[in-house]
Enzyme design. Structure first.
Site, mmCIF file in Angstrom:
data_model
loop_
_atom_site.group_PDB
_atom_site.id
_atom_site.type_symbol
_atom_site.label_atom_id
_atom_site.label_comp_id
_atom_site.label_asym_id
_atom_site.label_seq_id
_atom_site.Cartn_x
_atom_site.Cartn_y
_atom_site.Cartn_z
ATOM 1 N N HIS A 144 59.185 47.332 30.542
ATOM 2 C CA HIS A 144 58.175 47.354 29.412
ATOM 3 C C HIS A 144 58.141 46.278 28.581
ATOM 4 O O HIS A 144 57.133 46.368 27.706
ATOM 5 C CB HIS A 144 58.746 48.632 28.795
ATOM 6 C CG HIS A 144 58.961 49.934 29.356
ATOM 7 N ND1 HIS A 144 59.429 50.958 29.057
ATOM 8 C CD2 HIS A 144 58.032 50.260 30.637
ATOM 9 C CE1 HIS A 144 59.193 52.094 29.945
ATOM 10 N NE2 HIS A 144 58.322 51.550 30.924
ATOM 11 N N GLU A 153 65.565 51.289 27.849
ATOM 12 C CA GLU A 153 65.499 51.741 26.900
ATOM 13 C C GLU A 153 66.684 51.943 26.119
ATOM 14 O O GLU A 153 67.795 52.751 26.820
ATOM 15 C CB GLU A 153 64.686 52.861 27.074
ATOM 16 C CG GLU A 153 63.571 52.873 27.756
ATOM 17 C CD GLU A 153 62.670 54.200 28.307
ATOM 18 O OE1 GLU A 153 62.944 55.220 27.966
ATOM 19 O OE2 GLU A 153 62.018 54.369 29.022
ATOM 20 N N GLU A 273 70.020 57.905 31.496
ATOM 21 C CA GLU A 273 69.014 58.191 32.672
ATOM 22 C C GLU A 273 69.181 57.090 33.731
ATOM 23 O O GLU A 273 69.052 55.836 33.213
ATOM 24 C CB GLU A 273 67.553 58.186 31.849
ATOM 25 C CG GLU A 273 66.303 58.315 32.720
ATOM 26 C CD GLU A 273 65.071 58.483 31.873
ATOM 27 O OE1 GLU A 273 65.172 58.908 30.839
ATOM 28 O OE2 GLU A 273 64.058 57.780 32.554
ATOM 29 N N ASP A 300 65.557 60.389 36.799
ATOM 30 C CA ASP A 300 63.990 60.167 36.574
ATOM 31 C C ASP A 300 63.497 59.611 38.016
ATOM 32 O O ASP A 300 62.989 60.389 38.716
ATOM 33 C CB ASP A 300 63.815 59.106 35.313
ATOM 34 C CG ASP A 300 62.476 58.672 35.347
ATOM 35 O OD1 ASP A 300 61.642 59.361 35.943
ATOM 36 O OD2 ASP A 300 62.041 57.735 34.820
ATOM 37 N N LYS A 325 58.328 64.779 34.450
ATOM 38 C CA LYS A 325 57.112 64.062 33.998
ATOM 39 C C LYS A 325 55.925 64.747 34.995
ATOM 40 O O LYS A 325 56.105 64.501 36.033
ATOM 41 C CB LYS A 325 57.173 62.535 34.350
ATOM 42 C CG LYS A 325 58.024 61.659 33.446
ATOM 43 C CD LYS A 325 58.318 60.373 34.096
ATOM 44 C CE LYS A 325 59.087 59.433 33.268
ATOM 45 N NZ LYS A 325 59.359 58.162 33.761
ATOM 46 N N ARG A 354 55.089 58.818 29.434
ATOM 47 C CA ARG A 354 55.081 57.533 30.272
ATOM 48 C C ARG A 354 54.934 56.293 29.403
ATOM 49 O O ARG A 354 54.641 56.629 28.321
ATOM 50 C CB ARG A 354 54.037 57.592 31.331
ATOM 51 C CG ARG A 354 54.189 58.757 32.439
ATOM 52 C CD ARG A 354 55.402 59.067 32.978
ATOM 53 N NE ARG A 354 55.877 57.839 33.954
ATOM 54 C CZ ARG A 354 55.892 57.788 35.178
ATOM 55 N NH1 ARG A 354 55.321 58.777 35.956
ATOM 56 N NH2 ARG A 354 56.435 56.497 35.746
HETATM 57 P P1 PGA Z 1 57.532 54.412 33.092
HETATM 58 O O1 PGA Z 1 58.917 54.266 32.355
HETATM 59 O O2 PGA Z 1 56.500 55.343 32.311
HETATM 60 O O3 PGA Z 1 57.069 52.803 32.808
HETATM 61 O O4 PGA Z 1 57.901 54.696 34.728
HETATM 62 C C1 PGA Z 1 59.513 55.285 31.875
HETATM 63 C C2 PGA Z 1 60.656 55.842 32.078
HETATM 64 O O5 PGA Z 1 61.388 55.078 33.146
HETATM 65 O O6 PGA Z 1 61.411 56.765 31.681
HETATM 66 ZN ZN ZN Z 2 63.019 56.614 33.332
#
Ligand code: PGA
Ligand code: ZN
Length: 399
Positions: A144, A153, A273, A300, A325, A354
């Site tokens: 990111h 993150e 995660e 995830d 998601k 996302r």
């Molecule tokens: P992404 O990342 O939306 O770029 O896949 C978010 C995540 O990994 O939770």
């Molecule tokens: Zn993730």
């Protein structure tokens, strides 16, 4: 009955084209939704096609099966029609981006016909009364942001907040506190794709900074704020390098498990995660056995909101929670099925944005409708606050 579906390209938060759908019904119902887009996508996710291709394919295959055929409020039929129109397991024909935009827009049109808020339509009369706690991305890197942390993150988790609004403002306050700390340390920083600070620091320093920031804000606000991580370890894992590639070292699988377990202890992490590679269920099982009673170990990229992969994980005790998601799997029905399976097996559910997002706030309603434990949708930035502010409105509405 659905009378029209309009599809168009709109911008996402990275400036890329994404699919937006409008669904109209005979009785005047209207719903509009747009697909988000990942950067650190899982290997097993449904397929996102270039927006123009996804739109053309959906117009040809999906729209004729829906218009004049299906009720917008009948979500399972809408989503079954999308699946039938596509004909593949992974939506590679019409694109998961077209599918999810239509699926979510139909849900909104269905709610509109009923005159009910979306969370009520999706959750029904037996919806619980808890609200999801927002996880706020406050520092990050990985896929990111370049030249920032290895861990993707660092997530503020205001677990003691007395209300959703307090939790949302707490995460914003942690985000601001981190800015102050970065300036004190002479580390001016831009932001990554999700609005988290992306300073050029190693992970050790990021832990120090986040730990300090959550303590300070927690003290100021008078309730408990913990933090968690999305390691996004599949992006770090390189078999040829012998494991998980960090800035200054490579950790093999055993070392990675040990490292994460130590972090959980040292920082009292409430949430971790994707601490391990998306293909390594065994390593997940090992870590969950070690720390799964103290923290949420969340899949995830491991589960990609996919019922079959979740079944495997449940069988092997690979985790104790799942990230949801809708665009990873393509429809709201699939997302609901994953949530239902998770809940039946005492897995926690975390509804998520996302990295590429729009103003669409469907996930705020989905999280409330399904009693998700957490919602992960950033801390600041318009496409993030669209969901956070919607949560505040929903709480206000429901009160
Ligand atoms: P992404 O990342 O939306 O770029 O896949 C978010 C995540 O990994 O939770
Ligand atoms: Zn993730």
């Amino acid at each position: 009955l659905i009378t029209d579906i309009r599809l168009r390209r709109v911008l996402d938060s990275r400036g890329n084209p994404t699919v937006e759908a409008d669904v109209l019904t005979e009785s005047g119902g209207f719903g509009r939704a747009a697909a988000p887009s990942g950067a650190s996508t899982g290997e097993f996710e449904a397929i996102e096609l270039p927006a123009n291709e996804a739109i053309a394919a959906a117009r040809e295959h999906a729209v004729p099966r829906l218009v004049g055929e299906v009720y917008a409020g009948d979500q399972r039929s809408v989503d079954a029609a999308l699946r039938a129109a596509d004909g593949t397991e992974d939506f590679s024909e019409i694109g998961a981006n077209s599918a999810v935009a239509i699926s979510m827009a139909a849900a909104k049109a269905g709610a509109d016909v009923l005159g009910a808020p979306l969370f009520q339509h999706l959750g029904g009369a037996f919806r619980g009364e808890n609200f999801p706690i927002p996880l706020g991305n406050v520092i990050g890197g990985g896929e990111h942001a370049a030249d920032a942390t290895d861990i993707q993150e660092f997530l503020s988790a205001p677990v003691g907040a007395p209300s959703v609004a307090d939790a949302v403002f707490a995460n914003a306050a942690v985000h601001q506190e981190i800015h102050d700390i970065l300036l004190e340390r002479d580390l001016p920083s831009g932001k990554g794709d999700e609005g988290a600070w992306a300073p050029s620091v190693d992970d050790t320093e990021a832990f120090e900074i986040v730990d300090e920031a959550v303590s300070t804000v927690s003290e100021e606000l008078g309730f408990e704020i913990k933090f968690g991580l999305d390691v996004a370890a599949a992006e770090m894992y390189d078999e040829d390098e012998g494991g998980y590639v960090y800035d200054d070292q490579v950790r093999d699988t055993d070392e990675q498990i040990e490292y994460i377990a130590e972090l959980v202890e040292e920082y009292d992490l409430v949430y971790v995660e994707d601490p391990l590679d998306e293909n390594d269920f065994d390593a997940f099982t090992e870590l969950t056995e070690q720390v799964g009673d103290q923290t949420l170990i969340c899949g995830d990229d491991l589960f990609v909101t996919n019922v079959e992969r979740l079944e495997d994980g449940i069988e092997q005790d690979a985790a104790n929670s799942i990230l949801i998601k809708p665009n990873q799997i393509g429809t709201l029905t699939d997302a609901f099925d994953a949530i239902e399976l998770a809940t039946r097996n005492e897995y926690g559910t975390i509804v998520s944005h996302r990295s590429g997002e729009t103003e669409d706030a469907t996930i705020a309603h989905l999280a409330v409708a399904t009693d998700a434990e957490f919602i992960k949708t950033g801390a600041v930035g318009g496409e993030r606050t669209a969901k956070l502010n919607e949560l505040i409105r929903i709480a206000d509405d429901a009160a």
